[in-house]
Design an enzyme around this catalytic site. Structure first.
Site, short mmCIF file in Angstrom:
data_model
loop_
_atom_site.label_atom_id
_atom_site.label_comp_id
_atom_site.label_asym_id
_atom_site.label_seq_id
_atom_site.Cartn_x
_atom_site.Cartn_y
_atom_site.Cartn_z
N GLY A 62 6.02 -12.30 16.19
CA GLY A 62 6.79 -11.15 15.76
C GLY A 62 7.01 -11.11 14.26
O GLY A 62 6.81 -12.11 13.55
N ASP A 97 6.51 -0.72 6.99
CA ASP A 97 7.01 -1.69 7.97
C ASP A 97 8.50 -1.92 7.88
O ASP A 97 9.12 -2.38 8.85
CB ASP A 97 6.28 -3.03 7.80
CG ASP A 97 4.81 -2.96 8.19
OD1 ASP A 97 4.32 -1.84 8.44
OD2 ASP A 97 4.15 -4.01 8.22
N THR A 155 -0.98 -0.09 7.95
CA THR A 155 -1.14 0.26 6.54
C THR A 155 -1.42 1.76 6.32
O THR A 155 -0.75 2.38 5.48
CB THR A 155 -2.27 -0.57 5.91
OG1 THR A 155 -1.92 -1.95 6.00
CG2 THR A 155 -2.49 -0.20 4.46
N LYS A 204 -7.85 -10.99 6.68
CA LYS A 204 -8.14 -11.18 8.11
C LYS A 204 -9.52 -10.63 8.46
O LYS A 204 -10.30 -11.28 9.15
CB LYS A 204 -7.08 -10.48 8.94
CG LYS A 204 -7.36 -10.47 10.44
CD LYS A 204 -6.49 -9.46 11.15
CE LYS A 204 -6.93 -8.04 10.83
NZ LYS A 204 -6.05 -7.04 11.46
N ARG A 242 0.41 -6.60 25.05
CA ARG A 242 1.37 -5.74 25.76
C ARG A 242 1.47 -4.39 25.06
O ARG A 242 1.50 -4.30 23.84
CB ARG A 242 2.75 -6.43 25.79
CG ARG A 242 3.83 -5.63 26.51
CD ARG A 242 5.09 -6.48 26.66
NE ARG A 242 5.63 -6.88 25.37
CZ ARG A 242 6.51 -6.16 24.67
NH1 ARG A 242 6.92 -5.00 25.12
NH2 ARG A 242 6.97 -6.61 23.52
N SER A 247 0.81 -1.22 0.00
CA SER A 247 0.00 0.00 0.00
C SER A 247 0.85 1.26 0.00
O SER A 247 0.54 2.22 -0.72
CB SER A 247 -0.92 0.00 1.22
OG SER A 247 -1.80 -1.11 1.18
N GLY A 248 1.91 1.31 0.80
CA GLY A 248 2.74 2.50 0.87
C GLY A 248 3.51 2.74 -0.41
O GLY A 248 3.54 3.86 -0.94
N CYS A 300 -1.03 -6.03 3.63
CA CYS A 300 -2.40 -5.65 3.96
C CYS A 300 -3.43 -6.35 3.07
O CYS A 300 -4.36 -6.97 3.57
CB CYS A 300 -2.56 -4.14 3.83
SG CYS A 300 -4.23 -3.58 4.21
N TYR A 319 -1.44 -8.46 18.78
CA TYR A 319 -2.78 -8.34 18.18
C TYR A 319 -3.01 -9.39 17.10
O TYR A 319 -4.13 -9.87 16.94
CB TYR A 319 -3.02 -6.92 17.66
CG TYR A 319 -2.26 -6.54 16.42
CD1 TYR A 319 -2.81 -6.73 15.16
CD2 TYR A 319 -1.00 -5.96 16.50
CE1 TYR A 319 -2.13 -6.37 14.01
CE2 TYR A 319 -0.30 -5.60 15.36
CZ TYR A 319 -0.87 -5.81 14.13
OH TYR A 319 -0.18 -5.46 12.99
N ILE A 320 -1.97 -9.80 16.38
CA ILE A 320 -2.16 -10.81 15.34
C ILE A 320 -2.55 -12.15 15.97
O ILE A 320 -3.49 -12.82 15.52
CB ILE A 320 -0.89 -10.95 14.48
CG1 ILE A 320 -0.62 -9.65 13.71
CG2 ILE A 320 -1.03 -12.12 13.49
CD1 ILE A 320 0.67 -9.65 12.93
N HIS A 364 -28.81 8.27 21.71
CA HIS A 364 -29.41 7.22 22.55
C HIS A 364 -30.43 6.41 21.76
O HIS A 364 -31.17 6.96 20.94
CB HIS A 364 -30.09 7.89 23.75
CG HIS A 364 -30.69 6.92 24.71
ND1 HIS A 364 -29.94 6.16 25.59
CD2 HIS A 364 -32.00 6.57 24.92
CE1 HIS A 364 -30.75 5.41 26.30
NE2 HIS A 364 -32.01 5.63 25.91
N CYS A 414 -4.52 -7.36 6.60
CA CYS A 414 -5.76 -6.69 7.01
C CYS A 414 -7.01 -7.17 6.28
O CYS A 414 -8.03 -7.46 6.90
CB CYS A 414 -5.64 -5.18 6.80
SG CYS A 414 -4.03 -4.49 7.16
N GLU A 463 -22.62 6.28 23.41
CA GLU A 463 -23.07 7.46 24.15
C GLU A 463 -22.37 7.58 25.50
O GLU A 463 -22.23 8.68 26.05
CB GLU A 463 -24.58 7.44 24.36
CG GLU A 463 -25.10 6.36 25.29
CD GLU A 463 -26.61 6.39 25.44
OE1 GLU A 463 -27.13 7.39 25.99
OE2 GLU A 463 -27.27 5.44 24.99
N GLU A 518 -6.14 -11.85 17.45
CA GLU A 518 -7.16 -11.79 16.41
C GLU A 518 -7.43 -13.17 15.82
O GLU A 518 -8.58 -13.59 15.66
CB GLU A 518 -6.72 -10.82 15.31
CG GLU A 518 -6.83 -9.36 15.72
CD GLU A 518 -6.28 -8.41 14.68
OE1 GLU A 518 -6.64 -7.22 14.72
OE2 GLU A 518 -5.47 -8.84 13.83
#
Length: 453
Positions: free
Chosen positions: A263, A304, A312, A50, A204, A14-15, A42, A177-178, A436, A47, A441, A181
């Site tokens: 990692g 990365d 991303t 996933k 962490r 993407s970058g 990604c 997180y990977i 509401h 991303c 809220e 998830e």
């Protein structure tokens, strides 16, 4: 000296693609090389696939909730081959979109691996050499395994999308997180998931209260989480075909599949970078300044491969800032401050700014927090809990951090992130009328701090 190109980009994620396109649209003569598939981590192995797996894994709860709300429907079984076929077709489509965008912008592409020969020269794998006034490194990162006996028997997040069938029993190793998830995704798809993490708590670096709730909810939903536990060795059981795993907690167990999410490392090996003077960090990352320039002035790096903020949208922002700086004559440093992000566990976690722990080390704060059962899940008879949390500076009244654990937290934090990025105060939140009945809220109705310090 005449160069073949104004810019040569290495990496079709993407970058890299965004930087190449924007530079070319501005009139630069641009080339891009990608040895694998266009779209990068990604789109191809991160991303996008996933998130589609997250969607697939959530239908079990939806069916159960529907029955609780009076719908006469029954849960069926998940057909992995059907889903996987549609998933791969979608990734093929997206890769085609990336290729068309590059071609439409006039970017010349090379589907092969390259190395950096000198400050202005790229050597393609077929031996051809191309010169460029500027080189942009955007090769991304790659999963790494921890270096234990039998690790070749395990897969990583790269391979999980290509499994022939879903295993009955799976071990996920890691606590980032990977790992979290995929533990949630696979559990939702009917796999018996065990997760080992060597640390005291998963996720962490994120807010302690928020990650604690995520861990509790993961276990409530069926993930067997073992903290303070790591893998010592693995062997193939030839009789059953399963993987025997010995862990630091003394357990010896068998799993049909093991996945390491322990990692990632920047893709800088065998690129010739150090030979031409590009400084690399301890993890192999390209060391860059605020303008993404490496120690070699003609070579920049984004995404990365720099191991700064490995997201991303950040890589895309870095690519845009690079073009502004180098091709538009407008020096633009990359803004890595207050980046909203989401972790697609079940429940999701959305976060921006400082955790309570980080904020307390910085200055006196007030903590506003509430945890409750949301209406939809409570009506359905589920015990799921959500969390809304604000960290506020006692001196400036600015909201220093916002943390949400709830279904749809990713969507919520994108919008809350605008306010936090603008420097909104707690009183700005208080002046906003609540919508509401919604979960969100609570972000604007918390009146009294639960803690100060």
């Amino acid at each position: 000296m005449a160069f073949d190109y104004d810019l040569f980009v290495i990496g079709g994620g993407s970058g890299g693609v965004r930087a190449a396109r924007v530079a070319a649209q501005g009139g630069a003569h641009v080339a891009l090389a990608e040895e694998s598939r266009y779209g990068g981590t990604c789109v191809i192995r991160g991303c996008v696939p996933k998130k589609l797996m997250v969607f697939a894994s959530e239908f079990v709860d939806i069916v159960e909730d529907a029955r609780a709300f009076g719908w006469d429907i029954s849960p069926g079984s998940f057909d992995w081959p059907t889903f996987r076929g549609k998933l791969h077709a979608e990734l093929d489509r997206l890769e085609g979109v990336y290729r068309k965008l590059l071609a439409g912008s006039g970017v010349e592409t090379f589907d092969m691996r390259v190395r950096v020969a000198d400050a202005h020269t790229i050597e393609l794998s077929d031996g051809t050499r191309k010169s460029a006034r500027h080189i942009l490194l955007a090769m991304g990162g790659w999963p790494v395994k921890p270096g234990i006996a039998g690790e070749e028997l395990a897969i990583t997040s790269n391979e999980v999308f290509h499994l022939d069938h879903l295993p009955k029993r799976m071990l996920v190793v890691g606590g980032g997180y990977i790992a979290c998830e995929f533990a949630c995704i696979l559990n939702g798809l009917g796999v018996e998931v065990t997760q080992y993490y060597r640390g005291a708590q998963v996720l962490r670096g994120f807010d302690d209260e928020a990650r604690g709730l995520v861990a509790e909810e993961m276990q409530q939903k069926g993930v067997e989480l073992h903290l303070g536990t790591n893998v010592l060795e693995m062997k193939r059981d030839e009789a059953s075909g399963s993987v025997w795993v010995k862990s630091t907690n003394g357990d010896e167990r068998e799993f049909d599949q093991v996945m390491f999410a322990t990692g990632r490392a920047p893709n800088t090996r065998d690129m010739g970078l150090q030979d031409v003077g590009v400084e690399l960090g301890r993890n192999g990352e390209v060391v860059v300044d605020a303008y993404s320039q490496s120690s070699v002035p003609s070579i920049h790096a984004i995404g990365d491969v720099t191991d700064r903020v490995n997201l991303t949208p950040v890589a895309i922002r870095e690519g845009m800032a690079f073009v502004e700086t180098v091709f538009n004559g407008n020096p633009t440093p990359v803004d890595h401050d207050l980046i909203p992000t989401a972790i697609f566990t079940q429940p999701e976690m959305g976060t921006i700014g400082l955790s309570e722990e980080e904020a307390r080390e910085q200055e006196p704060v007030e903590v506003y927090c509430t945890s409750f059962k949301p209406m939809q899940q409570a009506f359905a008879g589920r015990s799921d809990r959500v969390l809304m949390k604000l960290i506020v500076s006692r001196e400036s009244r600015k909201v220093l951090g916002c943390h949400i654990v709830a279904p749809g937290a990713g969507e919520m934090i994108q919008l809350a992130g605008i306010a936090v990025k603008m420097g909104a105060t707690k009183e700005d939140f208080d002046r906003t009328v609540a919508v509401h009945p919604t979960m969100a809220e609570e972000i604007v109705t918390m009146k009294a701090p639960v803690r100060t310090g």
